[in-house]
Design a protein around this motif. Structure first.
Motif, short mmCIF file in Angstrom:
data_model
loop_
_atom_site.label_atom_id
_atom_site.label_comp_id
_atom_site.label_asym_id
_atom_site.label_seq_id
_atom_site.Cartn_x
_atom_site.Cartn_y
_atom_site.Cartn_z
N ASN A 12 41.87 45.20 46.93
CA ASN A 12 41.00 45.92 47.86
C ASN A 12 41.41 45.76 49.33
O ASN A 12 40.57 45.53 50.19
N SER A 47 42.09 46.48 41.87
CA SER A 47 41.54 46.94 43.14
C SER A 47 40.77 48.25 42.97
O SER A 47 41.30 49.18 42.37
N ASP A 69 40.05 50.22 45.46
CA ASP A 69 40.51 51.17 46.47
C ASP A 69 41.81 51.82 45.99
O ASP A 69 42.14 51.78 44.82
#
Length: 79
Positions: free
Chosen positions: A11, A40, A42
């Motif tokens: 992230n 992650s 993102d």
């Protein structure tokens, strides 16, 4: 002397881009880059895959489907 660079990722896409750009400027002879994406949420994994295609270095990507934490990411690479 050659070095292997290990980058744990979770992230932090904005920092990841700067890190990869910095590696391109290093004077050390880098034998490979190992990137561990620890699930992650993102767009870190997409950034890594794009970098992998266009990098001048050998790039190994390890992707966790579930977040396991920093210590497990390091240990996985060191084994």
């Amino acid at each position: 002397m050659t070095v292997t660079v290990m980058i744990p990722v979770f992230n932090n896409a904005s920092v990841l881009i700067d890190t990869l750009k910095s590696l391109e400027k290093q004077t050390y002879k880098i034998s490979q880059i190992v990137i561990v994406d620890d699930a992650s949420p993102d767009d870190s994994l997409q950034i890594v895959k794009k970098y992998q295609k266009h990098s001048k270095f050998k790039v190994k990507v390890i992707h966790h489907k579930k977040n396991t934490g920093l210590s497990i990411s390091y240990n996985e690479v060191l084994q």
